[in-house]
Design an enzyme around this catalytic site. Structure first.
Site, PDB file in Angstrom:
ATOM      1  N   ALA A  19       0.824  -1.218   0.000  1.00 52.29           N
ATOM      2  CA  ALA A  19       0.000   0.000   0.000  1.00 52.29           C
ATOM      3  C   ALA A  19       0.848   1.254   0.000  1.00 52.29           C
ATOM      4  O   ALA A  19       0.472   2.284   0.553  1.00 52.29           O
ATOM      5  CB  ALA A  19      -0.926  -0.007   1.213  1.00 52.29           C
ATOM      6  N   ALA A  20       2.019   1.181  -0.639  1.00 52.51           N
ATOM      7  CA  ALA A  20       2.916   2.341  -0.607  1.00 52.51           C
ATOM      8  C   ALA A  20       2.750   3.243  -1.808  1.00 52.51           C
ATOM      9  O   ALA A  20       3.234   4.364  -1.827  1.00 52.51           O
ATOM     10  CB  ALA A  20       4.362   1.868  -0.510  1.00 52.51           C
ATOM     11  N   GLY A  21       2.051   2.744  -2.833  1.00 55.29           N
ATOM     12  CA  GLY A  21       1.956   3.502  -4.086  1.00 55.29           C
ATOM     13  C   GLY A  21       1.161   4.789  -3.918  1.00 55.29           C
ATOM     14  O   GLY A  21       0.326   4.914  -3.032  1.00 55.29           O
ATOM     15  N   ARG A  25      -3.006   7.705 -10.943  1.00 53.33           N
ATOM     16  CA  ARG A  25      -4.179   7.742 -11.812  1.00 53.33           C
ATOM     17  C   ARG A  25      -5.445   8.183 -11.075  1.00 53.33           C
ATOM     18  O   ARG A  25      -6.456   8.467 -11.689  1.00 53.33           O
ATOM     19  CB  ARG A  25      -4.383   6.354 -12.451  1.00 53.33           C
ATOM     20  CG  ARG A  25      -3.321   6.005 -13.475  1.00 53.33           C
ATOM     21  CD  ARG A  25      -3.309   4.525 -13.825  1.00 53.33           C
ATOM     22  NE  ARG A  25      -2.623   3.698 -12.823  1.00 53.33           N
ATOM     23  CZ  ARG A  25      -2.472   2.386 -12.902  1.00 53.33           C
ATOM     24  NH1 ARG A  25      -2.983   1.724 -13.924  1.00 53.33           N
ATOM     25  NH2 ARG A  25      -1.822   1.707 -11.960  1.00 53.33           N
ATOM     26  N   TYR A 389     -39.748  23.292  16.182  1.00 54.16           N
ATOM     27  CA  TYR A 389     -38.329  23.082  16.489  1.00 54.16           C
ATOM     28  C   TYR A 389     -38.163  22.839  17.981  1.00 54.16           C
ATOM     29  O   TYR A 389     -38.580  23.666  18.805  1.00 54.16           O
ATOM     30  CB  TYR A 389     -37.476  24.297  16.080  1.00 54.16           C
ATOM     31  CG  TYR A 389     -36.079  24.195  16.654  1.00 54.16           C
ATOM     32  CD1 TYR A 389     -35.233  23.155  16.249  1.00 54.16           C
ATOM     33  CD2 TYR A 389     -35.617  25.076  17.628  1.00 54.16           C
ATOM     34  CE1 TYR A 389     -33.977  23.012  16.814  1.00 54.16           C
ATOM     35  CE2 TYR A 389     -34.353  24.938  18.189  1.00 54.16           C
ATOM     36  CZ  TYR A 389     -33.540  23.894  17.777  1.00 54.16           C
ATOM     37  OH  TYR A 389     -32.306  23.734  18.328  1.00 54.16           O
ATOM     38  N   ASN A 409     -33.997  28.110  22.736  1.00 51.86           N
ATOM     39  CA  ASN A 409     -32.989  27.471  23.584  1.00 51.86           C
ATOM     40  C   ASN A 409     -31.650  28.188  23.573  1.00 51.86           C
ATOM     41  O   ASN A 409     -30.730  27.806  24.278  1.00 51.86           O
ATOM     42  CB  ASN A 409     -32.791  26.012  23.154  1.00 51.86           C
ATOM     43  CG  ASN A 409     -32.312  25.899  21.717  1.00 51.86           C
ATOM     44  OD1 ASN A 409     -32.686  26.704  20.873  1.00 51.86           O
ATOM     45  ND2 ASN A 409     -31.487  24.914  21.444  1.00 51.86           N
TER      46      ASN A 409
HETATM   47  C1  UD1 Z   1      -0.045  -5.026 -10.727  1.00 55.39           C
HETATM   48  C2  UD1 Z   1       0.725  -6.187 -11.380  1.00 55.39           C
HETATM   49  C3  UD1 Z   1      -0.071  -6.689 -12.591  1.00 55.39           C
HETATM   50  C4  UD1 Z   1      -1.453  -7.118 -12.149  1.00 55.39           C
HETATM   51  C5  UD1 Z   1      -2.170  -5.997 -11.410  1.00 55.39           C
HETATM   52  C6  UD1 Z   1      -3.466  -6.521 -10.804  1.00 55.39           C
HETATM   53  C7  UD1 Z   1       3.135  -5.813 -11.071  1.00 55.39           C
HETATM   54  C8  UD1 Z   1       4.392  -5.338 -11.675  1.00 55.39           C
HETATM   55  N1  UD1 Z   1       2.034  -5.727 -11.815  1.00 55.39           N
HETATM   56  O1  UD1 Z   1      -0.122  -3.956 -11.634  1.00 55.39           O
HETATM   57  O2  UD1 Z   1       0.610  -7.791 -13.189  1.00 55.39           O
HETATM   58  O3  UD1 Z   1      -2.214  -7.534 -13.290  1.00 55.39           O
HETATM   59  O4  UD1 Z   1      -1.349  -5.494 -10.336  1.00 55.39           O
HETATM   60  O5  UD1 Z   1      -4.205  -5.535 -10.151  1.00 55.39           O
HETATM   61  O6  UD1 Z   1       3.151  -6.282  -9.940  1.00 55.39           O
HETATM   62  N2  UD1 Z   1       2.850  -0.638  -4.620  1.00 55.39           N
HETATM   63  C9  UD1 Z   1       3.734  -0.386  -3.603  1.00 55.39           C
HETATM   64  N3  UD1 Z   1       4.984   0.079  -3.889  1.00 55.39           N
HETATM   65  C10 UD1 Z   1       5.384   0.301  -5.169  1.00 55.39           C
HETATM   66  C11 UD1 Z   1       4.465   0.038  -6.221  1.00 55.39           C
HETATM   67  C12 UD1 Z   1       3.211  -0.434  -5.920  1.00 55.39           C
HETATM   68  O7  UD1 Z   1       3.409  -0.578  -2.425  1.00 55.39           O
HETATM   69  O8  UD1 Z   1       6.542   0.716  -5.349  1.00 55.39           O
HETATM   70  C13 UD1 Z   1       1.501  -1.127  -4.289  1.00 55.39           C
HETATM   71  C14 UD1 Z   1       0.426  -0.148  -4.701  1.00 55.39           C
HETATM   72  O9  UD1 Z   1       0.136   0.742  -3.647  1.00 55.39           O
HETATM   73  C15 UD1 Z   1      -0.751  -1.062  -5.034  1.00 55.39           C
HETATM   74  C16 UD1 Z   1      -0.110  -2.384  -5.409  1.00 55.39           C
HETATM   75  O10 UD1 Z   1       1.237  -2.317  -4.983  1.00 55.39           O
HETATM   76  O11 UD1 Z   1      -1.570  -1.260  -3.905  1.00 55.39           O
HETATM   77  C17 UD1 Z   1      -0.164  -2.634  -6.907  1.00 55.39           C
HETATM   78  O12 UD1 Z   1       0.503  -1.577  -7.579  1.00 55.39           O
HETATM   79  P1  UD1 Z   1      -0.083  -0.937  -8.910  1.00 55.39           P
HETATM   80  O13 UD1 Z   1       0.829   0.149  -9.339  1.00 55.39           O
HETATM   81  O14 UD1 Z   1      -1.510  -0.628  -8.784  1.00 55.39           O
HETATM   82  O15 UD1 Z   1       0.132  -2.173  -9.903  1.00 55.39           O
HETATM   83  P2  UD1 Z   1      -0.656  -2.462 -11.255  1.00 55.39           P
HETATM   84  O16 UD1 Z   1      -0.180  -1.544 -12.293  1.00 55.39           O
HETATM   85  O17 UD1 Z   1      -2.114  -2.478 -10.979  1.00 55.39           O
HETATM   86 CA    CA Z   2      -3.481  -1.786  -9.323  1.00 59.34          CA
END
Ligand code: UD1
Ligand code: CA
Length: 478
Positions: A19-21, A25, A389, A409
């Site tokens: 959950a670091a992303g 988008r 009221y 009141n």
């Molecule tokens: C990823 C998969 C893809 C799959 C899809 C399904 C990879 C390379 N790709 O793509 O094959 O079909 O999920 O939903 O794994 N995150 C981090 N740190 C990072 C990058 C991401 O914690 O450096 C976390 C994001 O917060 C997210 C999850 O990993 O919760 C997935 O990352 P996201 O960038 O959404 O991957 P997708 O492009 O969806």
């Molecule tokens: Ca994703």
């Protein structure tokens, strides 16, 4: 590669949530996993399902972008005390493989490897995942398997990593990301879901061998599939038949779609338990709401938070109820808005009533149109039927409040209390200037402005006496 990838079979599974992303988008400064859907953040939905499927499992949560905000939100999560949770920092977001590596290189990862516990990986952006799915993916791996991959078939696989097999249906060889895929590979409709169960020793060693030689220059967790497949029988694949559970949320439209599906799932569950929804497509019930028995819900109803609906209640149309307890057999009519309120059994509220925080409507009461109540309790069988009221008021049982009553009141500085005891009859168009008390069984004449206490059983008239001058009207006209 370590020799023994066998995990001891009787230990639970560890859960690694990515959950670091940033969620670029989503076009929002709020960290992606904190976006709300169906009344809860995406991460809370996921934690709910993890708790349900694997109670007590050690959870490693990888945080990075908006770390403080995510941590604060998790500390406020209602089930936080039941979680065995460790935050893991990913200082720079260099891909899913890098996120997992941060976890496996941390003390949490070392403990998991030492105890030989398998690791279930979940991305934080899949709010629709069910507890059943989590249970099945986390089942003990086969003796020679290093990992289990959860895949599914999508009619439109755009954006997902494609599962490349030997021949059409043979063993899985690797996953290729959309941006790295050839035109032929893009035609594949079986996709990786980012959900896996790993042998922890393999996960740890495999991650250290990832490279960034790909279109996005990132460490891909998906590349572990190719590593495991090169070792015979390394990858188990579970093809999940309910593709809608695996919808990732990457933008605000996908968030809305996830909300619609979560709502539909919630309504279906209650409908099977005896709740009739006249128009499910316009009814929104958050997952935290409880129906205690049967009920009937008209179109355009929004039920939020800790709302509880008693057996046989009838709701709607056009309501918003947030943290409201509705008693059995109560009827909440069109246009009513209520928050932090209690509505007693068999009470009738609305149309167009406004119950503000701290309202308690007693059993079999009647609260009619254009009535606003705030910090007010009504005893059994009391009626406030029209245009009134009441704020900071304590009203007894069997009281009749006539049309157009107002508690004064607020004096511009502070709020004062109005007490109206049992069996009082309040005529129409009266005001009570608080603090004031009207004793049991008293009768207040219409049009009175009550500024002093009225003793029990008394008649209070607080208006100027009527003067009638015969013949004056015609004289006046001339
Ligand atoms: C990823 C998969 C893809 C799959 C899809 C399904 C990879 C390379 N790709 O793509 O094959 O079909 O999920 O939903 O794994 N995150 C981090 N740190 C990072 C990058 C991401 O914690 O450096 C976390 C994001 O917060 C997210 C999850 O990993 O919760 C997935 O990352 P996201 O960038 O959404 O991957 P997708 O492009 O969806
Ligand atoms: Ca994703």
């Amino acid at each position: 590669m370590p020799k023994n990838f066998q995990s001891s079979s009787n230990v639970a599974c560890a859960v690694l949530i990515l959950a670091a992303g940033q969620g670029k988008r989503m076009r929002s400064s709020l960290p992606k996993v904190l976006h709300e859907v169906a009344g809860q953040s995406m991460i809370s939905h996921l934690l709910d399902r993890v708790r349900e499927a694997l109670p007590g499992a050690p959870i490693g949560l990888v945080v990075g972008h908006g770390r403080d905000q995510v941590e604060a939100a998790i500390h406020a999560y209602p089930g936080v005390n039941e979680l065995n949770l460790t935050f893991i920092d990913q200082p720079e977001q260099r891909g899913t493989g890098h996120a997992a590596r941060c976890a496996m290189d941390s003390a949490w990862g070392a403990e998991v490897v030492r105890k030989k516990i398998p690791v279930l990986v979940l991305p934080g952006d899949l709010p629709l995942v069910s507890a059943e799915l989590i249970r099945e993916v986390s089942e003990t791996l086969g003796r020679s398997a290093w990992m289990r991959l959860l895949s599914c078939e999508l009619p439109d696989p755009t954006g997902y990593g494609r599962v490349i097999r030997k021949g059409k249906t043979g063993p899985v060889l690797r996953i290729v990301e959309e941006k790295d895929a050839s035109d032929r590979e893009r035609l594949v409709r079986e996709v990786g879901t980012s959900i896996y169960c790993f042998n922890s020793a393999f996960l740890k060693s495999g991650l250290s061998r990832l490279s960034t030689k790909n279109a996005q220059g990132e460490y891909y967790l998906t590349d572990l599939v190719a590593q495991a497949s090169r070792a015979k029988k390394g990858v188990e694949v579970l093809v999940w038949p309910h593709a809608e559970e695996l919808r990732g949320v990457n933008d605000l439209w996908e968030l809305s779609e996830a909300g619609r599906l979560l709502n539909e799932r919630c309504l279906r569950r209650w409908a099977k338990n005896g709740v009739k929804f006249v128009a499910p497509q316009s009814t929104w019930v958050e997952s935290t709401v409880v129906f205690e028995g049967t009920a009937e819900v008209e179109p355009n109803v929004l039920l939020k938070g800790t709302t509880r609906i008693g057996d046989g209640a009838r709701l709607g149309p056009h309501l918003v109820l947030k943290n409201v307890q509705v008693g059995p057999q109560a009827v909440v009519k069109a246009g009513t808005v209520a928050e932090d309120a209690i509505i007693g059994a068999q009470a009738q509220v609305g149309p167009y009533a406004h119950l503000r925080p701290g309202t308690r409507v007693g059993e079999a009461c009647k609260v009619g149109n254009f009535v606003e109540l705030k910090q007010t309790s009504l005893g059994k069988k009391t009626s406030v039927a029209h245009l009134s009221y009441l704020g900071d008021a304590e009203v007894g049982a069997r009281v009749n409040i006539g049309c157009g009553f107002v508690t004064c009141n607020y004096d511009g500085k502070s709020k004062s209390k109005t007490v109206i005891e049992d069996d009082v009859f309040m005529g129409s168009d009266c005001q009570a200037v608080a603090p004031v008390k009207i004793g049991k069984g008293a009768y207040v004449a219409s049009g009175s402005t009550i500024t002093a206490d009225v003793e029990a059983g008394a008649l209070a008239v607080a208006r100027s006496r009527q003067v009638v001058k015969p013949g004056y009207a015609s004289k006046y006209r001339k």
